[in-house]
Design a protein around this motif. Structure first.
Motif, short mmCIF file in Angstrom:
data_model
loop_
_atom_site.label_atom_id
_atom_site.label_comp_id
_atom_site.label_asym_id
_atom_site.label_seq_id
_atom_site.Cartn_x
_atom_site.Cartn_y
_atom_site.Cartn_z
N MET A 108 0.85 -1.17 0.00
CA MET A 108 0.00 0.00 0.00
C MET A 108 0.90 1.23 0.00
SD MET A 108 -2.54 1.36 3.00
CE MET A 108 -1.19 1.59 4.12
N PRO A 109 0.71 2.10 -0.95
CA PRO A 109 1.50 3.33 -0.96
C PRO A 109 1.08 4.25 0.19
CG PRO A 109 0.05 3.25 -2.87
CD PRO A 109 -0.14 1.98 -2.09
N ARG A 110 2.06 4.81 0.84
CA ARG A 110 1.80 5.73 1.94
C ARG A 110 1.33 7.07 1.37
NH1 ARG A 110 3.25 5.49 7.27
NH2 ARG A 110 3.46 7.50 8.28
N LEU A 111 0.33 7.64 1.99
CA LEU A 111 -0.15 8.95 1.57
C LEU A 111 0.80 10.03 2.06
CD1 LEU A 111 -3.97 8.73 2.42
CD2 LEU A 111 -2.95 8.73 0.16
N THR A 112 1.17 10.93 1.18
CA THR A 112 1.95 12.08 1.61
C THR A 112 1.01 13.06 2.29
OG1 THR A 112 1.61 13.33 -0.43
CG2 THR A 112 3.52 11.82 -0.38
N THR A 113 1.55 14.00 2.99
CA THR A 113 0.73 15.03 3.64
C THR A 113 -0.10 15.77 2.59
OG1 THR A 113 2.35 15.29 5.39
CG2 THR A 113 0.80 17.10 5.07
N GLU A 114 0.51 16.06 1.47
CA GLU A 114 -0.21 16.77 0.40
C GLU A 114 -1.36 15.93 -0.15
OE1 GLU A 114 1.11 17.77 -4.02
OE2 GLU A 114 2.14 19.05 -2.54
N GLU A 115 -1.12 14.64 -0.36
CA GLU A 115 -2.18 13.75 -0.86
C GLU A 115 -3.30 13.61 0.16
OE1 GLU A 115 0.40 10.67 -3.63
OE2 GLU A 115 0.34 10.38 -1.46
N ARG A 116 -2.93 13.45 1.41
CA ARG A 116 -3.94 13.31 2.47
C ARG A 116 -4.78 14.58 2.58
NH1 ARG A 116 -4.40 10.12 7.41
NH2 ARG A 116 -5.65 11.30 8.88
N ASN A 117 -4.14 15.73 2.53
CA ASN A 117 -4.86 17.00 2.62
C ASN A 117 -5.78 17.24 1.43
OD1 ASN A 117 -3.67 17.60 5.07
ND2 ASN A 117 -2.08 18.88 4.18
N ALA A 118 -5.45 16.64 0.29
CA ALA A 118 -6.26 16.81 -0.92
C ALA A 118 -7.50 15.91 -0.93
CB ALA A 118 -5.41 16.52 -2.16
N LEU A 119 -7.53 14.91 -0.06
CA LEU A 119 -8.68 14.01 -0.01
C LEU A 119 -9.91 14.73 0.56
CD1 LEU A 119 -7.07 10.76 1.44
CD2 LEU A 119 -7.85 11.14 -0.91
N PRO A 120 -11.08 14.43 0.02
CA PRO A 120 -12.31 15.02 0.59
C PRO A 120 -12.61 14.35 1.94
CG PRO A 120 -12.87 13.46 -1.13
CD PRO A 120 -11.36 13.57 -1.13
N ASP A 121 -13.38 15.02 2.76
CA ASP A 121 -13.74 14.47 4.07
C ASP A 121 -14.41 13.10 3.95
OD1 ASP A 121 -12.69 16.66 5.36
OD2 ASP A 121 -14.63 17.65 5.64
N GLU A 122 -15.12 12.86 2.84
CA GLU A 122 -15.81 11.58 2.65
C GLU A 122 -14.85 10.41 2.46
OE1 GLU A 122 -16.48 14.30 0.41
OE2 GLU A 122 -17.89 15.02 1.90
N ALA A 123 -13.57 10.70 2.22
CA ALA A 123 -12.58 9.64 2.03
C ALA A 123 -12.00 9.15 3.35
CB ALA A 123 -11.45 10.13 1.12
N PHE A 124 -12.55 9.62 4.45
CA PHE A 124 -12.10 9.21 5.79
C PHE A 124 -13.25 8.50 6.49
CE2 PHE A 124 -9.37 12.61 4.51
CZ PHE A 124 -8.13 12.25 5.00
N ALA A 125 -12.90 7.49 7.27
CA ALA A 125 -13.94 6.71 7.95
C ALA A 125 -14.50 7.42 9.18
CB ALA A 125 -13.40 5.34 8.34
N LEU A 126 -13.68 8.22 9.84
CA LEU A 126 -14.13 8.89 11.07
C LEU A 126 -13.96 10.40 10.98
CD1 LEU A 126 -12.67 6.58 13.89
CD2 LEU A 126 -15.00 6.64 13.00
N PRO A 127 -14.76 11.13 11.73
CA PRO A 127 -14.59 12.59 11.78
C PRO A 127 -13.17 12.94 12.23
CG PRO A 127 -16.60 11.93 12.92
CD PRO A 127 -15.84 10.67 12.59
N GLY A 128 -12.77 14.15 11.93
CA GLY A 128 -11.42 14.57 12.27
C GLY A 128 -10.41 14.05 11.27
N ARG A 129 -10.94 13.60 10.11
CA ARG A 129 -10.09 13.07 9.03
C ARG A 129 -9.21 11.92 9.50
NH1 ARG A 129 -10.32 16.22 4.50
NH2 ARG A 129 -8.22 15.74 3.84
N ARG A 130 -9.86 11.01 10.27
CA ARG A 130 -9.17 9.83 10.78
C ARG A 130 -9.49 8.62 9.92
NH1 ARG A 130 -11.65 9.74 16.41
NH2 ARG A 130 -10.67 7.71 16.54
N TYR A 131 -8.56 7.74 9.77
CA TYR A 131 -8.69 6.51 9.00
C TYR A 131 -9.03 6.78 7.53
CZ TYR A 131 -8.38 3.90 13.34
OH TYR A 131 -7.94 3.37 14.52
N PRO A 132 -8.04 7.22 6.75
CA PRO A 132 -8.28 7.46 5.33
C PRO A 132 -8.57 6.14 4.60
CG PRO A 132 -5.94 7.63 5.80
CD PRO A 132 -6.65 7.47 7.13
N ILE A 133 -9.60 6.15 3.77
CA ILE A 133 -9.97 4.96 3.00
C ILE A 133 -10.27 5.33 1.54
CG2 ILE A 133 -10.76 3.54 4.93
CD1 ILE A 133 -13.61 4.48 4.33
N PRO A 134 -9.32 5.96 0.85
CA PRO A 134 -9.58 6.37 -0.53
C PRO A 134 -9.58 5.22 -1.53
CG PRO A 134 -7.32 6.84 0.01
CD PRO A 134 -7.98 6.36 1.28
#
Length: 69
Positions: free
Chosen positions: A1-27
């Motif tokens: 699994m490729p690690r998300l960079t800070t820039e990639e993580r920040n570019a993800l919409p809130d819906e791409a995270f399983a929990l509020p607070g942008r926790r558990y990214p699941i793109p």
């Protein structure tokens, strides 16, 4: 699994995270599988509630189903 960079993580919409607070990214499927494994570990450690685990599980499974199609 490729690690998300800070820039990639920040570019993800809130819906791409399983929990509020942008926790558990699941793109994608790889991150969804990792989220399931980490959530199980955190639940057993007592740092994640059953409700949070259930939410992660439900959302990660939806991503996995979508990726299988």
């Amino acid at each position: 699994m490729p690690r998300l960079t800070t820039e990639e993580r920040n570019a993800l919409p809130d819906e791409a995270f399983a929990l509020p607070g942008r926790r558990y990214p699941i793109p994608d499927a790889a991150h969804a599988r990792d989220a399931l494994a980490r959530a199980s570990e955190m639940l057993h450690r007592g740092t994640l509630s059953q409700d949070e685990y259930d939410t992660i599980h439900r959302k990660a499974e939806a991503v996995l189903r979508r990726e299988r199609m």
